[in-house]
Design a protein around this motif. Structure first.
Motif, short mmCIF file in Angstrom:
data_model
loop_
_atom_site.label_atom_id
_atom_site.label_comp_id
_atom_site.label_asym_id
_atom_site.label_seq_id
_atom_site.Cartn_x
_atom_site.Cartn_y
_atom_site.Cartn_z
N PHE A 125 0.82 -1.21 0.00
CA PHE A 125 0.00 0.00 0.00
C PHE A 125 0.86 1.27 0.00
CE2 PHE A 125 -3.47 -2.88 1.24
CZ PHE A 125 -4.43 -2.46 0.33
N ARG A 126 2.04 1.20 0.59
CA ARG A 126 2.94 2.36 0.51
C ARG A 126 3.24 2.66 -0.95
NH1 ARG A 126 8.29 3.34 -1.33
NH2 ARG A 126 9.12 1.46 -0.28
N LEU A 127 3.53 1.62 -1.72
CA LEU A 127 3.87 1.83 -3.13
C LEU A 127 2.64 2.27 -3.94
CD1 LEU A 127 6.30 -1.19 -3.48
CD2 LEU A 127 6.90 1.22 -3.76
N ILE A 128 1.51 1.66 -3.64
CA ILE A 128 0.26 2.02 -4.33
C ILE A 128 -0.08 3.48 -4.09
CG2 ILE A 128 -2.26 1.70 -4.20
CD1 ILE A 128 -0.83 -0.41 -5.73
N PHE A 129 -0.03 3.90 -2.85
CA PHE A 129 -0.42 5.27 -2.50
C PHE A 129 0.60 6.27 -3.01
CE2 PHE A 129 -2.91 3.39 1.26
CZ PHE A 129 -4.03 3.25 0.47
N GLN A 130 1.85 5.88 -2.98
CA GLN A 130 2.91 6.73 -3.49
C GLN A 130 2.66 7.03 -4.97
OE1 GLN A 130 7.09 5.85 -2.26
NE2 GLN A 130 7.35 5.47 -4.43
N ARG A 131 2.33 5.98 -5.71
CA ARG A 131 2.03 6.13 -7.13
C ARG A 131 0.79 6.99 -7.36
NH1 ARG A 131 1.20 1.57 -11.13
NH2 ARG A 131 3.03 1.94 -12.42
N ALA A 132 -0.24 6.70 -6.57
CA ALA A 132 -1.51 7.42 -6.75
C ALA A 132 -1.32 8.90 -6.41
CB ALA A 132 -2.58 6.79 -5.86
N ILE B 79 8.95 16.42 0.58
CA ILE B 79 8.89 16.80 -0.83
C ILE B 79 9.79 15.85 -1.61
CG2 ILE B 79 9.50 18.56 -2.54
CD1 ILE B 79 7.08 19.40 -1.01
N CYS B 80 9.24 15.33 -2.71
CA CYS B 80 9.98 14.36 -3.53
C CYS B 80 9.24 14.18 -4.85
CB CYS B 80 10.02 13.02 -2.76
SG CYS B 80 10.91 11.71 -3.63
N ASP B 81 9.97 13.89 -5.90
CA ASP B 81 9.32 13.38 -7.11
C ASP B 81 9.38 11.87 -7.02
OD1 ASP B 81 8.67 12.30 -9.53
OD2 ASP B 81 9.69 13.84 -10.72
N HIS B 82 8.29 11.29 -6.55
CA HIS B 82 8.29 9.86 -6.22
C HIS B 82 8.59 8.99 -7.42
CE1 HIS B 82 6.56 11.30 -2.51
NE2 HIS B 82 5.71 11.98 -3.25
N HIS B 83 8.06 9.39 -8.56
CA HIS B 83 8.27 8.60 -9.76
C HIS B 83 9.76 8.58 -10.14
CE1 HIS B 83 7.34 6.66 -13.53
NE2 HIS B 83 8.10 7.54 -14.14
N SER B 84 10.33 9.76 -10.18
CA SER B 84 11.75 9.88 -10.49
C SER B 84 12.60 9.13 -9.45
CB SER B 84 12.14 11.36 -10.52
OG SER B 84 13.53 11.51 -10.63
#
Lengths: 191, 191
Positions: A125-132, B79-84
């Motif tokens: 869920f950390r990864l899911i929410f991070q993406r969302a 603050i972060c660009d999570h995708h990057s």
DNA sequence: TGAATTTCTTAAAGTAGTTCAATTTTTTGC
DNA sequence: GCAAAAAATTGAACTACTTTAAGAAATTCA
């Protein structure tokens, strides 16, 4: 039944057989008719919904009784009012199926127990929410950078099949436009 | 030095002394001058920044060279660009200090190792991102439900001190308005 | 302290998108 | 398969906000 959910989860974390089995045993399945509600504003959002098939829409009701769609939930997407869910407080949102849909349901009541038994779900869920969250910030950026017309064109280009799938007035609401304006855009392009 | 960070984390999860010490030992501290950059578009965002003091702004550059601010980072905010960050890909964003600021830095290179040593950090970030995602959806909703003028008034009401803290043109960019229009709104109110 | 730069304001003209209301087209349900 | 309801279109009047440009005020820093 929960094949798609398990596949989705296993794209992010590994599960062993016992974990898979436990997970499947605690999820609930629901088939929702077109226009059926999974959440109504004023109620606590006591579940997370993973869309297996169909399509959901999440919206708020503005002062003028008009519905403002915040997001759609297509297969592989989780829909939930996280604030309401975690804090057991009434939600502002409605979640409704725009077509016959199937969802896998994770109830708030069992979430903590499940997480303690399968700790890697926290990571999932950390990864899911991070993406969302990331997608949501991107969306905010685009919203301000493009005109309504550009937003429509971009969306139609990125999701050509989806544009056919929901009524135009819902698309308009989602894009922050009026149905009339989308009509104008389409008429232009037709020429 | 990292007091505020530890307090923030311990609002969501428990840490023991060893974990606290480990965490502190792997974080980096940086003092950023006004207008100093923590991320420039085209570079990989290889760190997460936790704001200890000051204020950051995250923005993209539109075709016309105009900067569109996506969000501000005040103390207590990541603050972060999570995708990057997660995919090691060049970022579209710039992150710049709007005033002298201090940040605690978590580097991508050590994140996985840190998470494996303090697994509950997955939970911490799950909760953080869940909240941020939720806030971001709320923001999208408000954006579409309110006029620009209403958005300004609501923001000024909710963050009266912050309105004083950043130049008006940054606020305008963040709210998706022109500085000129904010001038008009303020002139109206003054009357 | 004072010159240079940055930020804010004012006003006039322009435009992207809305609102309203009436008509047509499509979909739904018995 | 047809009546009723829901959704989409059209056009005309309107408005919230932008654009441009120029001047005033505030801030920076040598």
């Amino acid at each position: 039944m929960y094949e798609d959910l398990l596949n989705h989860i296993e794209k992010y974390i590994r599960l062993n057989d016992a974990e898979r089995q436990l997970l499947v045993s605690v999820m609930r399945y629901e088939k929702v008719p077109k226009k059926g509600f999974l959440l109504k504003s004023g109620k606590v959002c006591s579940s997370r919904f993973f869309v297996l098939s169909g399509c959901l829409r999440q919206y708020i009701i503005k002062e003028n009784e008009v519905e403002q769609i915040i997001q759609f939930g297509l297969p592989g997407w989780w829909i939930c009012d996280h604030h309401s869910f975690e804090n057991n407080q009434p939600s502002e949102y409605c979640v409704q199926a725009t077509e016959v849909s199937e969802v896998a349901i994770l109830d708030a009541a069992i979430q903590e127990d499940l997480f303690s038994k399968i700790p890697s779900l926290e990571r999932y869920f950390r990864l899911i929410f991070q993406r969302a969250y990331d997608a949501s910030l991107t969306r905010i950026g685009l919203e301000y950078c493009m005109s309504g017309e550009e937003r429509y064109h971009q969306f139609a280009k990125n999701f050509p099949d989806f544009v056919q799938r929901v009524p135009q007035y819902m698309l308009a609401s989602f894009l922050g436009l009026t149905p009339e304006f989308i009509s104008i855009i389409r008429a232009k392009k037709g020429k």
